[in-house]
Design a protein around this motif. Sequence first.
Motif, PDB file in Angstrom:
ATOM      1  N   ALA A  54       0.833  -1.210   0.000  1.00 41.94           N
ATOM      2  CA  ALA A  54       0.000   0.000   0.000  1.00 41.94           C
ATOM      3  C   ALA A  54       0.865   1.256   0.000  1.00 41.94           C
ATOM      4  O   ALA A  54       0.541   2.249  -0.666  1.00 41.94           O
ATOM      5  N   TRP A  55       1.974   1.244   0.736  1.00 44.14           N
ATOM      6  CA  TRP A  55       2.882   2.391   0.795  1.00 44.14           C
ATOM      7  C   TRP A  55       3.469   2.674  -0.581  1.00 44.14           C
ATOM      8  O   TRP A  55       3.488   3.811  -1.043  1.00 44.14           O
ATOM      9  N   ARG A  56       3.937   1.625  -1.242  1.00 46.01           N
ATOM     10  CA  ARG A  56       4.507   1.806  -2.589  1.00 46.01           C
ATOM     11  C   ARG A  56       3.463   2.305  -3.578  1.00 46.01           C
ATOM     12  O   ARG A  56       3.764   3.113  -4.452  1.00 46.01           O
ATOM     13  N   ALA A  57       2.230   1.847  -3.451  1.00 48.51           N
ATOM     14  CA  ALA A  57       1.163   2.306  -4.345  1.00 48.51           C
ATOM     15  C   ALA A  57       0.799   3.762  -4.072  1.00 48.51           C
ATOM     16  O   ALA A  57       0.522   4.523  -4.998  1.00 48.51           O
ATOM     17  N   ALA A  58       0.814   4.173  -2.814  1.00 47.67           N
ATOM     18  CA  ALA A  58       0.414   5.532  -2.442  1.00 47.67           C
ATOM     19  C   ALA A  58       1.470   6.569  -2.800  1.00 47.67           C
ATOM     20  O   ALA A  58       1.134   7.687  -3.201  1.00 47.67           O
ATOM     21  N   ASP A  59       2.750   6.219  -2.655  1.00 45.94           N
ATOM     22  CA  ASP A  59       3.820   7.187  -2.921  1.00 45.94           C
ATOM     23  C   ASP A  59       5.081   6.446  -3.361  1.00 45.94           C
ATOM     24  O   ASP A  59       6.025   6.285  -2.589  1.00 45.94           O
ATOM     25  N   PRO A  60       5.110   5.988  -4.618  1.00 48.66           N
ATOM     26  CA  PRO A  60       6.222   5.145  -5.072  1.00 48.66           C
ATOM     27  C   PRO A  60       7.589   5.813  -4.966  1.00 48.66           C
ATOM     28  O   PRO A  60       8.564   5.156  -4.611  1.00 48.66           O
ATOM     29  N   GLU A  61       7.672   7.098  -5.258  1.00 43.92           N
ATOM     30  CA  GLU A  61       8.969   7.779  -5.196  1.00 43.92           C
ATOM     31  C   GLU A  61       9.494   7.837  -3.767  1.00 43.92           C
ATOM     32  O   GLU A  61      10.670   7.576  -3.518  1.00 43.92           O
ATOM     33  N   GLN A  62       8.632   8.200  -2.827  1.00 44.42           N
ATOM     34  CA  GLN A  62       9.048   8.269  -1.425  1.00 44.42           C
ATOM     35  C   GLN A  62       9.404   6.885  -0.907  1.00 44.42           C
ATOM     36  O   GLN A  62      10.399   6.717  -0.197  1.00 44.42           O
ATOM     37  N   ALA A  63       8.617   5.887  -1.251  1.00 42.15           N
ATOM     38  CA  ALA A  63       8.898   4.513  -0.822  1.00 42.15           C
ATOM     39  C   ALA A  63      10.252   4.059  -1.356  1.00 42.15           C
ATOM     40  O   ALA A  63      11.057   3.482  -0.618  1.00 42.15           O
ATOM     41  N   ARG A  64      10.515   4.331  -2.625  1.00 39.41           N
ATOM     42  CA  ARG A  64      11.801   3.951  -3.227  1.00 39.41           C
ATOM     43  C   ARG A  64      12.955   4.637  -2.486  1.00 39.41           C
ATOM     44  O   ARG A  64      13.960   4.013  -2.143  1.00 39.41           O
ATOM     45  N   HIS A  65      12.796   5.927  -2.213  1.00 43.67           N
ATOM     46  CA  HIS A  65      13.839   6.678  -1.508  1.00 43.67           C
ATOM     47  C   HIS A  65      14.081   6.095  -0.111  1.00 43.67           C
ATOM     48  O   HIS A  65      15.222   5.870   0.292  1.00 43.67           O
ATOM     49  N   ASP A  66      12.997   5.864   0.628  1.00 43.37           N
ATOM     50  CA  ASP A  66      13.131   5.370   1.999  1.00 43.37           C
ATOM     51  C   ASP A  66      13.718   3.957   2.053  1.00 43.37           C
ATOM     52  O   ASP A  66      14.551   3.659   2.920  1.00 43.37           O
ATOM     53  N   ILE A  67      13.305   3.087   1.135  1.00 47.82           N
ATOM     54  CA  ILE A  67      13.846   1.723   1.111  1.00 47.82           C
ATOM     55  C   ILE A  67      15.326   1.749   0.746  1.00 47.82           C
ATOM     56  O   ILE A  67      16.139   1.020   1.331  1.00 47.82           O
ATOM     57  N   GLU A  72      20.890   1.219   2.597  1.00 46.78           N
ATOM     58  CA  GLU A  72      22.231   1.786   2.776  1.00 46.78           C
ATOM     59  C   GLU A  72      22.645   1.757   4.243  1.00 46.78           C
ATOM     60  O   GLU A  72      23.796   1.476   4.562  1.00 46.78           O
ATOM     61  N   TYR A  73      21.707   2.032   5.147  1.00 42.23           N
ATOM     62  CA  TYR A  73      22.009   1.971   6.582  1.00 42.23           C
ATOM     63  C   TYR A  73      22.398   0.553   6.985  1.00 42.23           C
ATOM     64  O   TYR A  73      23.348   0.352   7.730  1.00 42.23           O
ATOM     65  N   ALA A  74      21.654  -0.427   6.497  1.00 44.16           N
ATOM     66  CA  ALA A  74      21.939  -1.819   6.842  1.00 44.16           C
ATOM     67  C   ALA A  74      23.290  -2.257   6.290  1.00 44.16           C
ATOM     68  O   ALA A  74      24.093  -2.880   6.997  1.00 44.16           O
ATOM     69  N   VAL A  75      23.567  -1.926   5.049  1.00 46.10           N
ATOM     70  CA  VAL A  75      24.829  -2.322   4.408  1.00 46.10           C
ATOM     71  C   VAL A  75      26.017  -1.683   5.106  1.00 46.10           C
ATOM     72  O   VAL A  75      27.059  -2.319   5.297  1.00 46.10           O
ATOM     73  N   SER A  76      25.869  -0.432   5.524  1.00 43.94           N
ATOM     74  CA  SER A  76      26.984   0.286   6.154  1.00 43.94           C
ATOM     75  C   SER A  76      27.170  -0.080   7.627  1.00 43.94           C
ATOM     76  O   SER A  76      28.151   0.315   8.245  1.00 43.94           O
ATOM     77  N   GLY A  77      26.212  -0.814   8.216  1.00 42.57           N
ATOM     78  CA  GLY A  77      26.322  -1.193   9.619  1.00 42.57           C
ATOM     79  C   GLY A  77      25.693  -0.186  10.565  1.00 42.57           C
ATOM     80  O   GLY A  77      25.745  -0.351  11.772  1.00 42.57           O
TER      81      GLY A  77
END
Length: 110
Positions: A54-67, A72-77
């Motif tokens: 539902a989040w991706r459907a409501a605001d795909p650009e924001q969802a893409r940015h946040d994911i 990046e946070y997870a990969v960097s530790g």
Amino acid sequence: MLDSVDGEILRRSFDVLNPLGRTVICGAAGGELTSMPVTDLFALKSVAGFSLIAWRAADPEQARHDITEATEYAVSGRLRTAVHARLPLAEAARHTGCSRTGPSWAASCF
């Protein structure tokens, strides 16, 4: 509080939620869907639902940015999790309530 279990775990977690606290429901892994009486909200508690779809459907650009940012946070530790136990999937349902108590523990037992 983040809850992906629902059922009795949600009920117990919501009961100990502080005034002005919020529970976000993002699943029902316990297999039991719970109804929340509206009177439970009179204690200045709130409930919200969340779905990635539902989040991706409501605001795909924001969802893409946040994911992307979370990844990046997870990969960097910079994003870490605390692991209390690792269980075989076949045993996970039996341990949904886990052996610890407390509102944050109950909600984090996915």
